[in-house]
Each structure stands twice: as structure tokens, then as C-alpha cells.
Write a protein that holds these residues in place. Structure first.
Motif, PDB file in Angstrom:
ATOM      1  N   ALA A  98      45.668  33.304  48.079  1.00 18.45           N
ATOM      2  CA  ALA A  98      44.242  33.727  48.319  1.00 18.45           C
ATOM      3  C   ALA A  98      43.212  33.010  47.207  1.00 18.45           C
ATOM      4  N   VAL A  99      43.905  32.975  45.875  1.00 21.75           N
ATOM      5  CA  VAL A  99      43.110  32.704  44.765  1.00 21.75           C
ATOM      6  C   VAL A  99      42.948  30.987  44.743  1.00 21.75           C
ATOM      7  N   LEU A 100      43.313  30.418  45.607  1.00 23.48           N
ATOM      8  CA  LEU A 100      43.092  29.024  45.910  1.00 23.48           C
ATOM      9  C   LEU A 100      41.902  28.470  46.544  1.00 23.48           C
ATOM     10  N   ASP A 101      41.370  29.624  47.162  1.00 18.49           N
ATOM     11  CA  ASP A 101      40.009  29.265  47.836  1.00 18.49           C
ATOM     12  C   ASP A 101      38.817  29.885  47.062  1.00 18.49           C
ATOM     13  N   ASN A 102      37.867  29.182  46.914  1.00 14.86           N
ATOM     14  CA  ASN A 102      36.490  29.472  46.074  1.00 14.86           C
ATOM     15  C   ASN A 102      35.968  30.792  46.573  1.00 14.86           C
ATOM     16  N   GLU A 103      35.959  30.638  47.964  1.00 14.57           N
ATOM     17  CA  GLU A 103      34.952  31.908  48.677  1.00 14.57           C
ATOM     18  C   GLU A 103      35.707  33.120  48.469  1.00 14.57           C
ATOM     19  N   LEU A 108      36.755  38.369  46.050  1.00 13.73           N
ATOM     20  CA  LEU A 108      37.476  39.202  45.210  1.00 13.73           C
ATOM     21  C   LEU A 108      37.164  39.704  43.908  1.00 13.73           C
ATOM     22  N   ARG A 109      36.516  38.914  43.173  1.00 12.49           N
ATOM     23  CA  ARG A 109      35.697  39.111  41.945  1.00 12.49           C
ATOM     24  C   ARG A 109      34.619  40.092  41.943  1.00 12.49           C
ATOM     25  N   ARG A 110      33.714  40.022  43.108  1.00 14.37           N
ATOM     26  CA  ARG A 110      32.429  40.945  42.975  1.00 14.37           C
ATOM     27  C   ARG A 110      32.799  42.258  42.703  1.00 14.37           C
ATOM     28  N   HIS A 111      32.350  42.740  41.710  1.00 13.29           N
ATOM     29  CA  HIS A 111      32.477  44.213  41.276  1.00 13.29           C
ATOM     30  C   HIS A 111      33.733  44.793  41.395  1.00 13.29           C
ATOM     31  N   SER A 112      34.632  43.995  40.598  1.00 14.94           N
ATOM     32  CA  SER A 112      36.072  44.450  40.850  1.00 14.94           C
ATOM     33  C   SER A 112      36.662  44.107  39.479  1.00 14.94           C
ATOM     34  N   TYR A 113      37.927  44.680  39.227  1.00 16.85           N
ATOM     35  CA  TYR A 113      38.683  44.642  38.277  1.00 16.85           C
ATOM     36  C   TYR A 113      39.976  43.898  38.671  1.00 16.85           C
ATOM     37  N   VAL A 114      40.084  42.638  38.376  1.00 14.92           N
ATOM     38  CA  VAL A 114      41.238  41.707  39.024  1.00 14.92           C
ATOM     39  C   VAL A 114      42.441  41.672  38.147  1.00 14.92           C
ATOM     40  N   VAL A 115      43.581  42.191  38.590  1.00 17.22           N
ATOM     41  CA  VAL A 115      44.766  42.257  37.781  1.00 17.22           C
ATOM     42  C   VAL A 115      45.677  41.177  38.235  1.00 17.22           C
ATOM     43  N   PHE A 116      46.342  40.249  37.447  1.00 19.60           N
ATOM     44  CA  PHE A 116      47.380  39.326  37.825  1.00 19.60           C
ATOM     45  C   PHE A 116      48.606  39.750  37.366  1.00 19.60           C
ATOM     46  N   LEU A 117      49.318  40.035  38.381  1.00 21.69           N
ATOM     47  CA  LEU A 117      50.808  40.372  38.003  1.00 21.69           C
ATOM     48  C   LEU A 117      51.660  38.969  37.852  1.00 21.69           C
ATOM     49  N   GLN A 459      32.962  24.445  33.191  1.00 16.85           N
ATOM     50  CA  GLN A 459      33.294  25.505  32.284  1.00 16.85           C
ATOM     51  C   GLN A 459      33.518  26.860  32.725  1.00 16.85           C
ATOM     52  N   PHE A 460      32.482  27.262  33.547  1.00 23.21           N
ATOM     53  CA  PHE A 460      32.431  28.565  34.271  1.00 23.21           C
ATOM     54  C   PHE A 460      33.715  28.661  35.114  1.00 23.21           C
ATOM     55  N   PHE A 461      34.304  27.527  35.974  1.00 27.35           N
ATOM     56  CA  PHE A 461      35.353  27.626  36.712  1.00 27.35           C
ATOM     57  C   PHE A 461      36.274  28.075  35.670  1.00 27.35           C
ATOM     58  N   ARG A 462      36.640  27.121  34.705  1.00 21.47           N
ATOM     59  CA  ARG A 462      37.715  27.564  33.615  1.00 21.47           C
ATOM     60  C   ARG A 462      37.765  29.118  33.335  1.00 21.47           C
ATOM     61  N   MET A 463      36.605  29.636  32.902  1.00 20.89           N
ATOM     62  CA  MET A 463      36.711  30.928  32.654  1.00 20.89           C
ATOM     63  C   MET A 463      36.627  31.925  33.465  1.00 20.89           C
TER      64      MET A 463
END
Length: 478
Positions: A98-103, A108-117, A459-463
Motif C-alpha cells: 500500500a505504501v508504494l502509492d502516493n495517495e 494513511l498518514r493523516r492524523h495517524s501514528y504509523v508503525v513499520f513492523l 526532500q519532503f518525500f524523503r522525510m
């Protein structure tokens, strides 16, 4: 059992109120669904698994979707489900791709805490062996796992707020997520005290320290980013980032980190636990000495204009060269011969950018030996600015600071011709004498602002993993 008094990543959460979204990502076999179910019970909130929602919406299971309609159809269904996820207190588990798609990342990021397992290939393969999960490549199963994890790792890291080893006990992993996502009052106060201690005493524009402390008081677990350099108080990066944070629902604040050296800036990064820094003059080359890992572009250029916390490692990157390449790619003019004026760090970025094209290059510098050194390193030709007219180039790129102060220029107006493209990396003032005179002749002009826009986008994309539109950054800059 529902948590009661905690300090949340997005702010303080009062007694009797539940949490906001936690999104769990990672590769197959990372345990996203298992962890998500346990965590949702611990926190007393709803659990939503996007794969399950896809099956409900389509009426068939995922292996059947792949076999009958293919991966592209599955990704469309996945995107639709992610776009409709509720913005309420819940735990969400989402598919590995899912994270390969920009939309998807935006949603997923909006007002969320995203955890990478984070799971290693061996553990992943062991956990998914014998399952009916559809193949995504023509490779053997164990090779497919290695390939896809390697391909997606950077996406997982940049789109998440934290990385957690997925090989441990699920209950302990859930406790770890809770501790990271929700700071205790004691940890919140400690973090605020540490960050304000790092920035206090540094030279900052009026009101910048008050904005930083105000943000931390309201959001003690929020991301802190900064522009690092000396001087850096003139930078427009805080304006860009803070506007984008608000627009995309990212809990972050961008400020100023003006220190005496790259070493001190890197030390402040580590001590304060920053998310990322933009690196400006004069720290770009020295910064590479103080990071844990060097991205391939930074390594090739010998300079970093970006440092990101990538799963507890400082990663040095370079996006300056993108700021030169993208405007050229978007132009209708396709030059055959380019002249780069200068032989310093910005010139290196221009040389690196042009190596991604079929354009022949001359490097001209007032100190010919510097031009010669840079040219020989890259297989180009060199000389001094007095050769400019005889070379008759299609493209001129000024990477020197000439024009930044006063009304100076290295290019006589007689050199210009209407079919020429002129690119000035100087963006203050907005229109230098070089560009003004080139425009009067009818040249296609690329302003320094464009270089800034495109490197900031990258740069924003990298961060944060979100690809914003260049037009958004132009609009913010005004």
C-alpha cells in the motif's frame, strides 16, 4: 482495558477519551493483523484490516482477486478502501504494498501514528510458507521475499513514524507501540525539556523559539525538523514544511538549527531525536562525516543537503541535483551543449544532474584548475568564462553566487540568443541581472526558485513519504 491518562502523539489525551488512529504497515509475515488485533483490544478501539475490507467489498478472497483480475485490480480496490478509512480512534492494518502509492500514503498518514513492523527475509519467508498468498513476481518464493523487502524498505521507513522489530513476542511489540505512540507524563516532560535545551541559546529569528516551545507543550511527541546551517535564519524551509504539515495532517514542527559546525548540528539532531534536517551552507560536505549511512546520491556528490532518521539511523541524502534536473526535464527545449559556470558544491550538483541526460557539458570557472579537476572527474571539458561566447551553448547554468549581492554577472549580454536556456541557481533576489538580460533577449529562463521548489519536493518525500506537487510549494512561497 481502555487507557485513561496518557500524553498522545498528536497532543494530550484526557481521561475518558480514546486514542486516534494507529496504522500498522510492513511486509508479509510481519504480523500486522495479529499485532493490530491485540493492540486494538488493549486500547479498547476498533480494528480495521484493509485486506479484510477488500474481501468484504469484492465478495471474494484476495487470492481469487489476483487469479481472476490481477494485481492492478487489487491495487485499485485497496486504494478505494484506504481512501474511505474513518478518521476516528482505531487501529488499522494495511497491506505490504500500500505504501508504494502516493495517495495511499497521504490517507494513511493523516492524523495517524504509523508503525513499520520490520521483518527480515528469513522470518518473513518462514511465516508465510504454505499460505495461499499470491505471488507478486516470477521469482522463487524465498527470492521474491528478499527482492520485495529490499525494494520496499525505504518506502516503509519514510512513511512511518517509528520502526519496530517484528520478530519478538506480539504482546511485547504491542506494549512497545503503546509506549512510543503515547508518552507518559514523565516521558513527555523529559522530551520537551531535552529538545528545548538543545535549541535554547541558538541564534533564531524572532518568535521561532516561542513557536517551538508552544508546539511541544501541545504536542510533546510530535516530529521536530529544522534547517541546519550558518547562517540559516533567512531560510524559507520552515514556511514550506509547517504549511505542508498542517495540510497533510502530520504532527510536526520545523524550526532553525544554526550551529557552529556540521558536527554540532548532527549532535543536536541525535540528542533532540529529530525527524530530519535540511542542510545548507556551509555544512553540506562535512555533514557526511557524521551520519550513519550515506545515500547513493550523497555519496556520489560528496555532500548531503538532507539528513533523515531512518529507523534510528541517520541517513544522509542529496536532493539538490534533483532541483536542477527536474526543471530541465520539464522544459520544451532539449539542449545539446551546456555550460556550467562555477566549480563548487552547487556545480557538482549540476554536473551530477546533467550526467542523467545526453547533454554535452563544459565547466567554466574563473579558477581554471578547479574547473579542470571537476571536469576530469566526470569526463567533461573545462575552461574559463571568457570562452563562453565561442562555445555558443544551448544551456547556461550559473552555480556561482555571482548575482546574489549587487548587480554582477559573469555573462555578457552579447552571449545570449533567443533559442538559449538560462538557469540561475541563485534564488535571492528572485530575478538576477543574468536572468533579466537573458529574458530581454528572448531566452527561456529558469529561476533559482525552481531549483529550490524541486529539491524541497524531493526532500519532503524523503522525510515523510508524501510526494507533494511542485505547484503546492510555489503557492506557499508566493
Amino acid at each position: 482495558m481502555r487507557l485513561k491518562v496518557i500524553s498522545g502523539f498528536l497532543g494530550r489525551i484526557k481521561e475518558g477519551r480514546t486514542i486516534r488512529r494507529i496504522v500498522i504497515t510492513g511486509f508479509r509475515g510481519a504480523g500486522k493483523s495479529t499485532i493490530g488485533k491485540i493492540l486494538s483490544k488493549k486500547l479498547g478501539v476498533e480494528f480495521i484490516d484493509t485486506d479484510t475490507e477488500i474481501e468484504k467489498a469484492s465478495g471474494i478472497d484476495i487470492p481469487q482477486i489476483f487469479s481472476e483480475y490481477g494485481e492492478e485490480h487489487f491495487r485499485k480496490l485497496e486504494k478505494d478502501i484506504i481512501g474511505k478509512l474513518p478518521e476516528k480512534d482505531c487501529v488499522i492494518s494495511t497491506g505490504g504494498g500500500a505504501v508504494l502509492d502516493n495517495e495511499n500514503v497521504k490517507n494513511l498518514r493523516r492524523h495517524s501514528y504509523v508503525v513499520f513492523l520490520d521483518v527480515d527475509p528469513k522470518t518473513s519467508y518462514m511465516r508465510i510458507s504454505g499460505s495461499d498468498r499470491p505471488a507478486l513476481t516470477d521469482n522463487e518464493p524465498d527470492d521474491e521475499v528478499k527482492y520485495l523487502i529490499r525494494k520496499r524498505y525505504a518506502h516503509y521507513a519514510r512513511t512511518s513514524d517509528t520502526c519496530i522489530d517484528a520478530s519478538g513476542d506480539p504482546d511485547e511489540i504491542c506494549d512497545d507501540i503503546t509506549c512510543r505512540a503515547f508518552l507518559s507524563e514523565k516521558k513527555a516532560k523529559t522530551r520537551v525539556r531535552t529538545i528545548t535545551g538543545v535549541f535554547s541559546g541558538l541564534k533564531m529569528p524572532d518568535g521561532a523559539m516561542e513557536k517551538l516551545t508552544g508546539f511541544l507543550e501541545e504536542h510533546p511527541g510530535g516530529h521536530i525538523c529544522a534547517i541546519a546551517g550558518n547562517p540559516c535564519g533567512h531560510s524559507k524551509s520552515p514556511l514550506i514544511y509547517n504549511t505542508l504539515f498542517e495540510r497533510y495532517g502530520i504532527c510536526g514542527h520545523y524550526t532553525y538549527l544554526e550551529t557552529e559546525s556540521a558536527e554540532k548540528a548532527a549532535g543536536a539532531f541525535r540528542k533532540a531525536g529529530l525527524r530530519g534536517i535540511s542542510v545548507t551552507i556551509p555544512f553540506k560536505e562535512d555533514m557526511l562525516k557524521f551520519v550513519d549511512r550515506r545515500g547513493r546520491h550523497a555519496k556520489a556528490l560528496g555532500a548531503a543537503n538532507t539528513v533523515v532518521d531512518c529507523c534510528d539511523n541517520l541517513l544522509g541524502c542529496n536532493t539538490d541535483w534533483v532541483g536542477i534536473l527536474r526543471p530541465l526535464e520539464n522544459s520544451w527545449i532539449k539542449p545539446k551543449l551546456a555550460v556550467i559556470l562555477g566549480a563548487g558544491g552547487a556545480a557538482r550538483g549540476a554536473v551530477y544532474a546533467l550526467k542523467h541526460t545526453d547533454i554535452d557539458v563544459y565547466i567554466l570557472n574563473r579558477t581554471g584548475e578547479r574547473a579542470k579537476k571537476l571536469a576530469l572527474e566526470n569526463g567533461y571539458k573545462w575552461g574559463t568564462p571568457d570562452m563562453l561566447k565561442s562555445l555558443n551553448p544551448d544551456l547556461i547554468i550559473n552555480t556561482t553566487p555571482v548575482g546574489m549581492k549587487g548587480n554582477d554577472t559573469l555573462v555578457d549580454k552579447s552571449v545570449f540568443k533567443p533559442e538559449m536556456m538560462v538557469f540561475d541557481a541563485v534564488y535571492t533576489p528572485p530575478e538576477t541581472r543574468l536572468l533579466r538580460e537573458a529574458k530581454e533577449v528572448g531566452c527561456t529562463c529558469i529561476y533559482g526558485k525552481e531549483m529550490f521548489v524541486y529539491q524541497a519536493e524531493e526532500q519532503f518525500f524523503r522525510m515523510f513519504g508524501i510526494r507533494v506537487l511542485p505547484s503546492e510549494i510555489r503557492e506557499i512561497l508566493g
